[in-house]
Write an enzyme that holds these catalytic residues in place. Sequence first.
Site, short mmCIF file in Angstrom:
data_model
loop_
_atom_site.label_atom_id
_atom_site.label_comp_id
_atom_site.label_asym_id
_atom_site.label_seq_id
_atom_site.Cartn_x
_atom_site.Cartn_y
_atom_site.Cartn_z
N GLN A 136 0.83 -1.21 0.00
CA GLN A 136 0.00 0.00 0.00
C GLN A 136 0.86 1.26 0.00
OE1 GLN A 136 -3.31 -1.99 2.88
NE2 GLN A 136 -3.63 0.19 2.55
N ARG B 125 -9.66 -0.33 7.12
CA ARG B 125 -10.62 0.57 6.45
C ARG B 125 -10.99 1.77 7.31
NH1 ARG B 125 -14.38 -1.11 1.62
NH2 ARG B 125 -14.81 0.97 0.91
N CYS B 126 -9.96 2.39 7.87
CA CYS B 126 -10.21 3.62 8.63
C CYS B 126 -8.89 4.35 8.74
CB CYS B 126 -10.73 3.32 10.03
SG CYS B 126 -9.59 2.44 11.08
N GLU C 157 -13.24 5.30 3.77
CA GLU C 157 -13.24 4.66 5.09
C GLU C 157 -14.38 5.13 5.98
OE1 GLU C 157 -9.17 5.66 5.93
OE2 GLU C 157 -8.48 3.81 5.00
#
Lengths: 808, 284
Positions: A239, A386-387, A762
Amino acid sequence: MKDDITREERVDNLKGMGCSRKRVEDARFTQGKGNYVDDVKLDGMLFGDFVRSPYAHARITNIDTAAALEVPGVLAVLTAADLEPLGLHWMPTLAGDKQMVLADGKVLFQGQEVAFVVAEDRYAAADGIELVEVEYEELPVVVNPFEALKSDVVLREDLVAEDGSIPDGAHGPRKHHNHIFTWDAGDKEPTEEVIANADVVAEETMYYHRTHPCPLETCGCVASMDKVNGKLTLWGTFQAPHAIRTIVSLISGLEEHNIRVISPDIGGGFGNKVGAYPGYVCSVVASIVTGKPVKWIEDRMDNLMTTAFARDYHMTGKISATKEGKITGLHCHVTADHGGFDACADPTKFPAGFMNICTGSYDIPTAYLEVDGVYTNKAPGGVSYRCSFRVTEAVYFIERMIEVLAIKLNMDAAELRRINFIKKEQFPYTAALGWEYDSGDYHTAWDKALKTVDYDGLRAEQAQRVEDFKAGKTRKLMGIGLSFFTEIVGAGPVKNCDILGLGMFDSCEIRIHPTGSAIARLGTISQGQGHATTFAQILASEIGLPADSITIEEGDTDTAPYGLGTYGSRSTPVAGAATAMAGRKIRAKAQMIAAYLLEVHDNDVEFDVDRFVVKGAPEKFKTMKEIAFAAYNQAIPGIEPGLEAVSYYDPPNMTYPFGAYVCVMDIDVDTGVPEIRRFYALDDCGTRINPMIIEGQVHGGLTEALAVALGQEIAYDDMGNCKTGTLMDFFLPTAWEVPNYETDFTVTPSPHHPIGAKGVGESPHVGGVPCFSNAVQDAFRPFGNTHTNMPHDHWRIWKTANELGLHG
Amino acid sequence: MIPAEFDYYRPKDMAGVLSLLEEHGDDARVMAGGHSLIPMMKLRMADVPHLIDLQDVGGLSDIEVGPDAIKIGALVTQADIIDHAGLTNVAPILREAALQIADPQVRYMGTVGGNVANGDPGNDMPGLMQCLDAAFTVVGADGERTIPAREFYEAAYMTAREDDEVLTGVTIPLPKGGYAYEKQKRKIGDYATAAAAVQITKDGGSCVSASIAMTNLSDTPIYSEAAGAALVGTSLDDAALSAAVAAMLGDIDPTEDNRGPVAFKNHVAGVILRRAIERAWSRA
């Protein structure tokens, strides 16, 4: 010169910002033509795989590799002893700790990497793994962080001095040999005083369970060391490819220009692919040793059990208010279970991420947060699933505390939120725990949400349901889940956000081709977010060339400008800003060229959709396409040929997307089965670049929120055995389990972002988890429930009903 | 998730299968759809040096609906069951149950024979076959024999089939009356938290016969004769339902797993059975 199309048509042709442009990536993904790491196949490529520990805590007394080396096709078996001379048996973590690459005398969690078998194919590697004989001497296992802080069992002998004292860690003093750090924010004494003297105080202890991002594609890499030219190429599920390049350089000693990191198509990241894993190091070493490319790909069990868990926060809260419900203070303590190594992926100065956003969307004058990180015999990780960094934990905490306070005050939880929201006119708003919220209009969003779902009607229906239940007419309860969240994304300003010293700016480099098309490269990397679609739209609006004529390229460190990658919803806030800024540089030069071509002064032309026009004479213009051609092919006095720009963007602040969610749920009291009847999600992500992609992001984030709230967990038994290592037990929702989502929006642009965008990927996860959880909790509220821990799977919901005496 | 090395065979007839079984004994396993066996091999929990694929053995893929009984070949898939209108006409419970097994992709490969022969207590077909009083045909070196489903299961993965025998088909007496297959699961693809197969006949308002079997609540499927008996002769009033549930609870022996503790499973087993009985009764 006259146009044969209208201005409106010219705008449409660009497919710029605000257009639901179809995803350009999907043609290859839907036809199975994506190029993922496991699709990388090189001549002579070898495969590496790990011997993993069956024990959660054990000393290793011997490793015998002889039988494994007899397996046809097995070329090498690496152990810590082989890596030690290179100084690579341990590696630094993103959190300032260090982690064993291969077990150095002991193991600290089940599944830990013990030896790396390198073979000609996967089958030989798997056979070799079976034959590596490891002698373990079991040690007492500590899986509970509270017990860890009292236990005599030392998990990390490497962090205890010879005289038995406990040296400071990366984040200051440590209280115990299993303690990692204490981190705090806010004002301790004033908060305690406000709470001690308050009219009303609500307290709650909650456990945000350990879970896992579980991307469909697991982690993996291919390392290829070319011994002739001394260059290492590393394909991987990264990522943050540039950060990986720098880290590889720092720990291997290879010069950074000799390392090329490539993130090809990535099948979901969700935080799982931010960190550095032993598989990367071992693949690189194996390639250097053998001179051949080496591939390592996790299987599903490896992924769930060893790389990057999320959450695992034990949170205790106190919230105080006046009798009328005005919140006066908030106190939060977290015991954070980090597993055997502190490998959390947070900006370096924030060992508990942005947990100090836990005052949420509310104007809370006084607050204090304290987080204690603890080692246990569990897998390392602590990523932001996802945040943004630990924001799901923070939002879950405050959105549960609000509900608990509403119960204590006997007040409607929607109204309690309303009277405590930060008001529109208070922005920019500095919160008690330090953040400066850039913008917001919470009341408008909340009112719109409640009106759309007919909140009062839902409450009346729920009251009737409770009566019917008590009268024996139904066995189903109805829950109304509310949540209002504020995310903090776009890390971030270099002055306070770095990872291992790497400032968290991002970048974009644009090259316009002579015929009026372009390529733009960014420091980020899409994992499914649709960057190739949306970044082209930003540029289309900024430089007036059609999005369809703009190629977006990311992920190759030899070609893309340096950037810190994609996670924490930072791509649009940071790289999106860089894209707009680079576009404006293009436009500035284009303006000079246009003025020259139109034979007027620079200031006498202005940009209009896809061209520069002479002010007051719109029939005199040069299109961007014409300007591009001239830029390369016409000698223009005082202007260099070419049309290129690069921008490195260091944002002045984070962005603060927010949203209002409502969930309506029916719960079968006898089986514990919840059924989601309705889910409404209003998101305000500022300027909307592609509404269709936003909607897709909201659907995905909500689905992962549903998963976490209703069953997805990484669970261990007392011996530290992971009980949820396969998709049989780890809940990954399918279309069948997912309800229909209703999406909605308001638009409050970020005042400091060049295009006013805030990031959205997110938000739905951050806001969704407490919304689903609150729905379950709310169903049982009329029967005396204040709080039960997630995940709300069937048996835990049933247990709540049972404990409340609802089974007769 | 990489299996150990094995030899793969694809014989053209049953004689070929049996001779391989005779030659390799315990080291050989037959495979139909492979949806249970292959994952076990990939996890290296099943050691199968010789894998015999039944796909090319003819005559194992038929569904025959006769005047008194249904014959289902071992290689008939769950998808075949779902799509067979004639079968659904006479035994709709088979379709209702098959639709609750895994997901469409698995159902295209997973077979009835594999599902009943493997002895996994989580499989749905074994309990269903006990409810329907099916018989399994197995063939071995000494010829063919039939084993009643209600006597087939001994323990988890232990059945009355000998290692050198192959299960070739299932014979089901034509079911009568109302039916229901009720299953609670955590998600698509999961085994049951609790499942109940019920077949009931009635005369007027009185229950004439009731057959009840439970899935994944013991180390074998549980045919609860007592639960059925508790319903016979009653009008299925609340007392009768409670008696049936109590009898069933006496027969099952669930264990704790990630689906929940024993108390929860017992409770849900009762709820699921009650719902299955009510639905079957409404269809009788």
